[in-house]
Scaffold this motif. Structure first.
Motif, PDB file in Angstrom:
ATOM      1  N   ASP A 102       0.855  -1.199   0.000  1.00  0.00           N
ATOM      2  CA  ASP A 102       0.000   0.000   0.000  1.00  0.00           C
ATOM      3  C   ASP A 102       0.884   1.240   0.000  1.00  0.00           C
ATOM      4  OD1 ASP A 102      -1.969   1.899   0.314  1.00  0.00           O
ATOM      5  OD2 ASP A 102      -3.062   0.763   1.833  1.00  0.00           O
ATOM      6  N   LEU A 104      -0.106   4.290   0.270  1.00  0.00           N
ATOM      7  CA  LEU A 104      -0.685   5.404   1.035  1.00  0.00           C
ATOM      8  C   LEU A 104      -0.718   5.051   2.515  1.00  0.00           C
ATOM      9  CD1 LEU A 104      -3.797   6.673  -0.980  1.00  0.00           C
ATOM     10  CD2 LEU A 104      -1.496   7.665  -0.888  1.00  0.00           C
ATOM     11  N   THR A 105      -0.402   5.994   3.355  1.00  0.00           N
ATOM     12  CA  THR A 105      -0.520   5.784   4.803  1.00  0.00           C
ATOM     13  C   THR A 105      -1.994   5.907   5.206  1.00  0.00           C
ATOM     14  OG1 THR A 105      -0.351   8.115   5.349  1.00  0.00           O
ATOM     15  CG2 THR A 105       1.726   6.908   5.129  1.00  0.00           C
ATOM     16  N   ALA A 106      -2.276   5.585   6.449  1.00  0.00           N
ATOM     17  CA  ALA A 106      -3.659   5.704   6.946  1.00  0.00           C
ATOM     18  C   ALA A 106      -4.167   7.142   6.820  1.00  0.00           C
ATOM     19  CB  ALA A 106      -3.731   5.240   8.399  1.00  0.00           C
ATOM     20  N   GLU A 107      -3.237   8.098   6.835  1.00  0.00           N
ATOM     21  CA  GLU A 107      -3.628   9.524   6.712  1.00  0.00           C
ATOM     22  C   GLU A 107      -3.718   9.951   5.239  1.00  0.00           C
ATOM     23  OE1 GLU A 107      -0.851   8.732   8.858  1.00  0.00           O
ATOM     24  OE2 GLU A 107      -2.410   8.464  10.386  1.00  0.00           O
ATOM     25  N   GLY A 108      -3.488   8.994   4.338  1.00  0.00           N
ATOM     26  CA  GLY A 108      -3.603   9.306   2.906  1.00  0.00           C
ATOM     27  C   GLY A 108      -2.369   9.950   2.317  1.00  0.00           C
ATOM     28  N   LYS A 109      -1.223   9.845   3.026  1.00  0.00           N
ATOM     29  CA  LYS A 109       0.021  10.429   2.488  1.00  0.00           C
ATOM     30  C   LYS A 109       0.783   9.384   1.685  1.00  0.00           C
ATOM     31  CE  LYS A 109       0.987  14.201   5.624  1.00  0.00           C
ATOM     32  NZ  LYS A 109       0.607  13.943   7.019  1.00  0.00           N
ATOM     33  N   GLU A 110       1.484   9.831   0.620  1.00  0.00           N
ATOM     34  CA  GLU A 110       2.324   8.926  -0.185  1.00  0.00           C
ATOM     35  C   GLU A 110       3.432   8.346   0.676  1.00  0.00           C
ATOM     36  OE1 GLU A 110       2.355   7.611  -3.191  1.00  0.00           O
ATOM     37  OE2 GLU A 110       0.492   8.585  -3.818  1.00  0.00           O
ATOM     38  N   TYR A 111       3.654   7.068   0.525  1.00  0.00           N
ATOM     39  CA  TYR A 111       4.635   6.371   1.360  1.00  0.00           C
ATOM     40  C   TYR A 111       5.612   5.618   0.452  1.00  0.00           C
ATOM     41  CZ  TYR A 111       6.401   2.907   4.658  1.00  0.00           C
ATOM     42  OH  TYR A 111       7.211   2.101   5.397  1.00  0.00           O
ATOM     43  N   SER A 156      -4.437   2.396  -4.406  1.00  0.00           N
ATOM     44  CA  SER A 156      -3.142   2.550  -3.704  1.00  0.00           C
ATOM     45  C   SER A 156      -2.418   1.221  -3.477  1.00  0.00           C
ATOM     46  CB  SER A 156      -3.346   3.250  -2.358  1.00  0.00           C
ATOM     47  OG  SER A 156      -4.068   2.408  -1.473  1.00  0.00           O
TER      48      SER A 156
END
Ligand code: FMN
Length: 200
Positions: A102, A104-111, A156
């Protein structure tokens, strides 16, 4: 050859030359393509998944996701996106696990580390399988877009590998075109991996 934690298998020592006492767990693992008929128990399957669960990741984001194919119906869905050459041998595995990451992080940031972290999960799963007397072989050879669509993955999620899991079999159980290659692989010497640099 042995170290304090057990023995290196004789078959792997044909190709692999551990010299510094690495635990045999790492050296004895290799990815057979030959599987015998075997029904994986739920306990075995979940022990393998649990090994992935406990892999390390940046910020403990744990971006790995598992899609499991254990029934004939599920396996045939997976087989619809596995490349033909990989299908020849992997159809005899007991189960498939698609490992996706995935981004995206749980906060919706690109990882950015999602693929790297998921590689750590794969290694843990492979070693756990070996400890259960099972074998795994990763496949990058599958249609990732088709897998994403057929498994209804959110945008994602990135399919990384399909893992064939099963009980190692003998060469008679493997298509002849793979016989020659079905053995432990060598490794580059450590000297080629440790990079020189200068402290200025
Ligand atoms: C990301 C990845 C993708 C791979 N893709 C395939 C594949 O599509 N088909 C296959 O037969 N083996 C595949 N392999 C298996 C590798 O060829 C194998 O792990 C490598 O040669 C080292 O051998 P070992 O796992 O026996 O130590 C893949 C392995 C990895 C890690």
């Amino acid at each position: 050859m042995s170290n304090q934690n057990g023995n290196y298998n004789a078959d792997v020592l044909q190709a692999r030359k551990p010299q510094h006492g690495v635990n045999p767990l790492f050296v004895n693992r290799w990815s057979t393509r030959a599987f015998q008929p075997y029904t994986l128990s739920q306990q075995e399957l979940y022990a393998i998944l649990e090994a992935g669960q406990y892999a390390p990741s940046a910020n403990n984001f744990q971006p790995w996701r598992f899609f499991i194919a254990a029934t004939e119906e599920e396996k045939s869905l997976f087989q619809s996106f596995i490349m033909p050459r990989n299908l020849i041998w992997s159809q005899h595995a007991s189960a498939y696990i698609l490992l996706a990451s995935d981004s995206l992080t749980a906060e919706g940031k690109e990882y950015g580390m999602h693929a790297f972290d998921t590689g750590a999960a794969w290694q843990a799963m492979a070693l756990q399988a070996n400890m259960l007397g099972l074998s795994t072989r990763a496949m990058g050879g599958f249609d990732k877009a088709a897998a994403k669509e057929k498994l209804a993955m959110p945008a994602s999620l990135h399919p990384q590998i399909v893992i064939a899991v099963g009980k190692p079999g003998s060469l008679e159980q493997l298509d002849e075109s793979f016989h020659e290659a079905n053995k432990p692989t060598p490794r580059k010497p450590l000297d080629e991996l440790i990079m020189p640099y200068r402290v200025k």
